[in-house]
Design a protein around this motif. Structure first.
Motif, PDB file in Angstrom:
ATOM      1  N   ILE A 150       0.834  -1.205   0.000  1.00  0.00           N
ATOM      2  CA  ILE A 150       0.000   0.000   0.000  1.00  0.00           C
ATOM      3  C   ILE A 150       0.867   1.252   0.000  1.00  0.00           C
ATOM      4  N   MET A 151       1.901   1.253   0.838  1.00  0.00           N
ATOM      5  CA  MET A 151       2.766   2.424   0.932  1.00  0.00           C
ATOM      6  C   MET A 151       3.538   2.664  -0.371  1.00  0.00           C
ATOM      7  N   SER A 152       3.893   1.597  -1.073  1.00  0.00           N
ATOM      8  CA  SER A 152       4.597   1.773  -2.344  1.00  0.00           C
ATOM      9  C   SER A 152       3.710   2.481  -3.356  1.00  0.00           C
ATOM     10  N   VAL A 153       2.416   2.151  -3.367  1.00  0.00           N
ATOM     11  CA  VAL A 153       1.469   2.814  -4.270  1.00  0.00           C
ATOM     12  C   VAL A 153       1.277   4.271  -3.859  1.00  0.00           C
ATOM     13  N   LEU A 154       1.124   4.494  -2.560  1.00  0.00           N
ATOM     14  CA  LEU A 154       0.967   5.861  -2.069  1.00  0.00           C
ATOM     15  C   LEU A 154       2.200   6.700  -2.409  1.00  0.00           C
ATOM     16  N   TYR A 155       3.380   6.116  -2.279  1.00  0.00           N
ATOM     17  CA  TYR A 155       4.610   6.846  -2.587  1.00  0.00           C
ATOM     18  C   TYR A 155       4.648   7.257  -4.061  1.00  0.00           C
ATOM     19  N   ILE A 156       4.264   6.347  -4.941  1.00  0.00           N
ATOM     20  CA  ILE A 156       4.268   6.655  -6.368  1.00  0.00           C
ATOM     21  C   ILE A 156       3.256   7.754  -6.685  1.00  0.00           C
ATOM     22  N   TRP A 157       2.070   7.692  -6.072  1.00  0.00           N
ATOM     23  CA  TRP A 157       1.102   8.771  -6.270  1.00  0.00           C
ATOM     24  C   TRP A 157       1.688  10.098  -5.814  1.00  0.00           C
ATOM     25  N   ALA A 158       2.361  10.099  -4.676  1.00  0.00           N
ATOM     26  CA  ALA A 158       2.938  11.333  -4.153  1.00  0.00           C
ATOM     27  C   ALA A 158       4.008  11.892  -5.090  1.00  0.00           C
ATOM     28  N   GLN A 159       4.752  11.023  -5.767  1.00  0.00           N
ATOM     29  CA  GLN A 159       5.767  11.497  -6.708  1.00  0.00           C
ATOM     30  C   GLN A 159       5.135  12.113  -7.945  1.00  0.00           C
ATOM     31  N   PHE A 160       4.036  11.542  -8.409  1.00  0.00           N
ATOM     32  CA  PHE A 160       3.336  12.117  -9.555  1.00  0.00           C
ATOM     33  C   PHE A 160       2.731  13.477  -9.217  1.00  0.00           C
ATOM     34  N   ASN A 161       2.403  13.676  -7.944  1.00  0.00           N
ATOM     35  CA  ASN A 161       1.674  14.879  -7.526  1.00  0.00           C
ATOM     36  C   ASN A 161       2.406  15.605  -6.404  1.00  0.00           C
ATOM     37  N   LYS A 162       3.719  15.681  -6.503  1.00  0.00           N
ATOM     38  CA  LYS A 162       4.527  16.136  -5.375  1.00  0.00           C
ATOM     39  C   LYS A 162       4.306  17.589  -5.006  1.00  0.00           C
ATOM     40  N   ASP A 163       3.828  18.429  -5.925  1.00  0.00           N
ATOM     41  CA  ASP A 163       3.585  19.835  -5.608  1.00  0.00           C
ATOM     42  C   ASP A 163       2.156  20.100  -5.162  1.00  0.00           C
ATOM     43  N   THR A 164       1.333  19.059  -5.130  1.00  0.00           N
ATOM     44  CA  THR A 164      -0.024  19.203  -4.637  1.00  0.00           C
ATOM     45  C   THR A 164      -0.004  19.349  -3.120  1.00  0.00           C
ATOM     46  N   VAL A 165      -0.817  20.256  -2.594  1.00  0.00           N
ATOM     47  CA  VAL A 165      -0.927  20.428  -1.151  1.00  0.00           C
ATOM     48  C   VAL A 165      -2.012  19.484  -0.638  1.00  0.00           C
ATOM     49  N   VAL A 166      -1.662  18.682   0.363  1.00  0.00           N
ATOM     50  CA  VAL A 166      -2.602  17.722   0.929  1.00  0.00           C
ATOM     51  C   VAL A 166      -2.919  18.111   2.361  1.00  0.00           C
ATOM     52  N   SER A 167      -4.090  17.681   2.798  1.00  0.00           N
ATOM     53  CA  SER A 167      -4.527  17.943   4.169  1.00  0.00           C
ATOM     54  C   SER A 167      -4.447  16.667   4.978  1.00  0.00           C
ATOM     55  N   PHE A 168      -3.979  16.802   6.205  1.00  0.00           N
ATOM     56  CA  PHE A 168      -3.887  15.657   7.096  1.00  0.00           C
ATOM     57  C   PHE A 168      -4.660  15.988   8.359  1.00  0.00           C
ATOM     58  N   TRP A 169      -4.407  15.271   9.421  1.00  0.00           N
ATOM     59  CA  TRP A 169      -5.152  15.486  10.656  1.00  0.00           C
ATOM     60  C   TRP A 169      -4.893  16.867  11.239  1.00  0.00           C
ATOM     61  N   PHE A 170      -5.913  17.359  11.989  1.00  0.00           N
ATOM     62  CA  PHE A 170      -5.825  18.615  12.728  1.00  0.00           C
ATOM     63  C   PHE A 170      -5.551  19.807  11.806  1.00  0.00           C
ATOM     64  N   GLY A 171      -5.965  19.686  10.539  1.00  0.00           N
ATOM     65  CA  GLY A 171      -5.840  20.786   9.609  1.00  0.00           C
ATOM     66  C   GLY A 171      -4.442  21.037   9.084  1.00  0.00           C
ATOM     67  N   THR A 172      -3.520  20.137   9.358  1.00  0.00           N
ATOM     68  CA  THR A 172      -2.165  20.320   8.844  1.00  0.00           C
ATOM     69  C   THR A 172      -2.149  20.158   7.330  1.00  0.00           C
TER      70      THR A 172
END
Length: 252
Positions: free
Chosen positions: A126-148
């Motif tokens: 799962i993490m390998s797939v997530l990592y590849i997605w993150a590389q394709f979209n590395k300049d995209t701003v993502v939201s995580f817990w507590f509004g970070t």
């Protein structure tokens, strides 16, 4: 029930079966229908007794207990969310390429698991797939817990720390990140950005079984090229969670 069925059928083909198997196999173990020791990856059982199913079941199984149930659900969500984004985005209309990516990552993770006695392989894949997605979209701003909020490039490492806090280990996440990096570097970064030799290519027999198609849902990043940076036209996938739900820098 029809709403659940419609939602399930709306999941992209490859992600749908991976997601379903990742629910079915843990439930089989939870219900005691099989001895969970037969689902784990033990090198001696693979090599001496030829339990060749173990690399597959170890990828699909995760123990569901009061201590691990939340971690399982979080990673099941990551599987659904980011595999869907990748399959309908950068690999849209190219199922053979997506299956090859999963197979390459899986083989690398199995080899690593056999070498370091890693008995469960669900999180690394799962993490390998997530990592590849993150590389394709590395300049995209993502939201995580507590509004970070932060760029997607950092998401795999934030999740590594997050899973370490709630699960007490980071070996699985680190393995997945390194394998995802290996695939992305060999398939895209080295040949396209650095002008090197293409070491990876999808076998022709996969194209015969899973031919390319047109007219699918697109977005969520494209493979890098020498002249164009990765793009991401992603919006949220809906639902109550928004881990990794991104927007481009400067969007309102």
């Amino acid at each position: 029930m029809s709403d659940i069925g419609d939602w399930f059928r709306s999941i992209p083909f490859i992600t749908r079966y991976w997601f379903a198997a990742s629910i079915a196999v843990p439930l089989i173990g939870k219900l005691g229908l099989v001895d969970i020791r037969n689902l784990l990856l033990f090198p001696e059982m693979v090599f001496s007794r030829f339990h060749i199913w173990r690399p597959v079941t170890a990828t699909l199984y995760f123990p569901i207990t009061p201590n691990t149930g939340f971690l399982y659900l979080v990673n099941l969500y990551f599987l659904y969310h980011y595999s869907t984004r990748l399959e309908t985005g950068s690999f849209d209309g190219r199922p053979a390429d997506y299956i090859f990516m999963l197979l390459f990552n899986w083989i690398c993770i199995v080899i690593t698991g056999l070498l370091i006695n890693m008995q469960l392989l669900m999180i690394p894949l799962i993490m390998s797939v997530l990592y590849i997605w993150a590389q394709f979209n590395k300049d995209t701003v993502v939201s995580f817990w507590f509004g970070t909020q932060f760029k997607a490039h950092y998401l795999p490492w934030v999740i590594l720390a997050f899973n370490f806090i709630i699960g007490g280990s980071f070996v699985n996440e680190l393995t997945g990140n390194l394998v995802g990096h290996l695939y992305f570097f060999l398939m895209f970064k080295y040949p396209m950005d650095l002008g090197g030799r293409a070491f990876l290519s999808t076998p022709e027999f996969l194209y015969r079984f899973f031919p390319n198609r047109r007219g699918g849902v697109s977005g969520f990043g494209v493979p890098p090229t020498r002249r164009q940076a990765p793009q991401d036209n992603a919006g949220g996938l809906g639902g109550r969670h928004n881990w990794g739900q991104g927007f481009r820098l400067g969007d309102e």
